[in-house]
Scaffold this active site. Structure first.
Site, short mmCIF file in Angstrom:
data_model
loop_
_atom_site.label_atom_id
_atom_site.label_comp_id
_atom_site.label_asym_id
_atom_site.label_seq_id
_atom_site.Cartn_x
_atom_site.Cartn_y
_atom_site.Cartn_z
N ASP A 1 -40.91 25.95 5.59
CA ASP A 1 -40.02 25.79 4.44
C ASP A 1 -38.57 25.96 4.91
OD1 ASP A 1 -39.71 27.76 1.33
OD2 ASP A 1 -38.45 26.22 2.21
N SER B 1 -35.49 11.53 3.01
CA SER B 1 -35.94 10.28 2.39
C SER B 1 -37.44 10.01 2.48
CB SER B 1 -35.23 9.04 3.00
OG SER B 1 -33.98 8.85 2.37
N THR B 2 -38.19 10.86 3.19
CA THR B 2 -39.62 10.54 3.40
C THR B 2 -40.53 11.10 2.30
OG1 THR B 2 -40.06 12.54 4.70
CG2 THR B 2 -39.28 10.59 5.91
N GLY B 3 -39.95 11.72 1.29
CA GLY B 3 -40.76 12.24 0.17
C GLY B 3 -40.64 11.32 -1.03
N TYR C 1 -38.35 9.55 -1.96
CA TYR C 1 -37.71 8.25 -1.64
C TYR C 1 -38.58 7.33 -0.79
CZ TYR C 1 -33.24 9.62 -3.79
OH TYR C 1 -32.27 9.99 -4.68
N ASP D 1 -34.63 19.45 -2.36
CA ASP D 1 -33.41 19.68 -3.16
C ASP D 1 -33.67 20.81 -4.17
OD1 ASP D 1 -31.37 17.36 -5.18
OD2 ASP D 1 -30.90 19.27 -4.25
N1 APR Z 1 -38.74 22.63 3.20
C1 APR Z 1 -38.75 21.58 4.06
N2 APR Z 1 -39.10 20.33 3.70
C2 APR Z 1 -39.46 20.15 2.40
C3 APR Z 1 -39.47 21.19 1.44
C4 APR Z 1 -39.09 22.47 1.89
N3 APR Z 1 -39.07 23.53 1.07
N4 APR Z 1 -39.88 20.66 0.24
C5 APR Z 1 -40.12 19.35 0.47
N5 APR Z 1 -39.89 19.04 1.75
C6 APR Z 1 -40.04 17.77 2.46
C7 APR Z 1 -40.92 16.73 1.82
O1 APR Z 1 -42.30 17.04 2.07
C8 APR Z 1 -40.46 15.51 2.60
O2 APR Z 1 -41.09 15.48 3.87
O3 APR Z 1 -38.77 17.16 2.52
C9 APR Z 1 -38.97 15.78 2.80
C10 APR Z 1 -38.05 14.99 1.87
O4 APR Z 1 -38.70 14.84 0.62
P1 APR Z 1 -37.91 15.00 -0.79
O5 APR Z 1 -37.52 16.41 -0.97
O6 APR Z 1 -38.76 14.34 -1.81
O7 APR Z 1 -36.56 14.16 -0.56
P2 APR Z 1 -36.31 12.59 -0.51
O8 APR Z 1 -37.54 11.83 -0.15
O9 APR Z 1 -35.09 12.44 0.34
O10 APR Z 1 -35.97 12.24 -2.02
C11 APR Z 1 -34.75 12.73 -2.53
O11 APR Z 1 -35.82 13.79 -4.37
O12 APR Z 1 -35.67 16.00 -4.85
C12 APR Z 1 -35.16 14.78 -5.17
O13 APR Z 1 -32.93 15.23 -5.85
C13 APR Z 1 -33.70 14.66 -4.83
O14 APR Z 1 -33.48 12.60 -5.97
C14 APR Z 1 -33.57 13.18 -4.70
C15 APR Z 1 -34.88 12.77 -4.04
#
Ligand code: APR
Length: 177
Positions: A9, A116-118, A120, A33
Site C-alpha cells: 500500500d 492508469s492501470t486501474g 483507467y 487517489d
Molecule cells: N497503494 C498502491 N497502489 C494502489 C492502491 C494503494 N493503496 N490502491 C490502488 N492501487 C493501484 C491499483 O490497483 C492500480 O494498480 O493503483 C493502480 C492505479 O489504479 P487507480 O487507483 O484506479 O488509478 P487509475 O487507473 O490511474 O485511475 C485514476 O481513479 O481513483 C480514481 O480519482 C482517480 O479518477 C481517477 C482514476
C-alpha cells in the site's frame, strides 16, 4: 540508485514523495487517489483546491500532511482508449513530470503506483514498459533522487513489473499486507 518493486500500500511508504494517480479535478476519487486522501486527511484536499486542477500528463506537488511521506506528487494518467489517443505519450509524461518535480525539489526518494492501470484500464504490461523507458531516461540525470520505488497493489501487477523491470531493480521485497 536504488530501484525497488514492492507489493503493498503506497500510503505506508516513508519516502520524500509518493505519487498519486489522480483525476483532473485533483479533488480525490477512488483507488489509490482515495487511499491517499483518506490517509493524508482533509488538509490535502484543501491544498489541492488551490491548484486549479491538473491536465492529463501533468503533475503538481502538495504537502503529505498525515501521510508518512513528506509530499504528494499528483499526476493525471490517460484513460485507456485502445492506444490510438496518445495514451502512451501521456502516461510517459506523467512519469517524466513527476520525476522532474522530485529532482527540482531536491528529493531523495519517490514512490509510484501503477498509474492508469486501474480504473483507467491502461494495460499493465504496456504501462510497465513505459515506466522502464522513463526511469532509464531519468537515471541519466537523477539529481538528488537515489531511491525509486514502484508500489504494486496486487500480485499480478507486481509479477509483471518484476518481469519488465528486472534489469533495473537492485532490490525487491514482499511486504505483508
Ligand atoms: N497503494 C498502491 N497502489 C494502489 C492502491 C494503494 N493503496 N490502491 C490502488 N492501487 C493501484 C491499483 O490497483 C492500480 O494498480 O493503483 C493502480 C492505479 O489504479 P487507480 O487507483 O484506479 O488509478 P487509475 O487507473 O490511474 O485511475 C485514476 O481513479 O481513483 C480514481 O480519482 C482517480 O479518477 C481517477 C482514476
Amino acid at each position: 540508485m536504488m530501484i525497488s518493486i514492492i507489493e503493498g500500500d503506497i500510503t505506508t511508504q516513508k519516502v520524500d514523495a509518493i505519487v498519486n494517480a489522480a483525476n483532473s479535478s485533483l479533488l480525490g476519487g477512488g483507488g489509490v487517489d482515495g487511499a491517499i486522501h483518506r490517509k493524508a486527511g482533509p488538509e490535502l484536499v484543501h491544498e489541492c483546491r488551490l491548484l486549479g486542477g491538473c491536465r492529463t500528463g501533468e503533475a503538481k506537488i502538495t504537502g503529505g500532511y498525515l501521510l508518512p511521506a513528506k509530499y504528494v506528487i499528483h499526476t493525471v494518467g490517460p484513460v485507456w482508449n485502445g492506444g490510438t489517443m496518445n495514451e502512451d505519450a501521456l502516461l510517459a509524461s506523467c512519469y517524466r513530470n513527476s520525476f522532474a518535480i522530485a529532482r527540482e525539489k531536491g528529493l531523495r526518494s519517490i514512490a509510484f503506483p501503477a498509474i492508469s492501470t486501474g480504473i483507467y484500464r491502461f494495460p499493465v504490461e504496456r504501462a510497465a514498459n513505459i515506466v522502464r523507458d522513463e526511469t532509464l531516461a531519468f537515471m541519466k540525470n537523477p539529481g538528488s533522487v537515489s531511491d525509486i520505488r514502484f508500489i504494486c497493489f496486487g500480485r499480478e501487477t507486481c509479477d509483471i513489473y518484476r518481469d519488465v523491470l528486472a534489469d533495473l531493480t537492485s532490490d525487491h521485497e514482499d511486504i505483508d499486507h
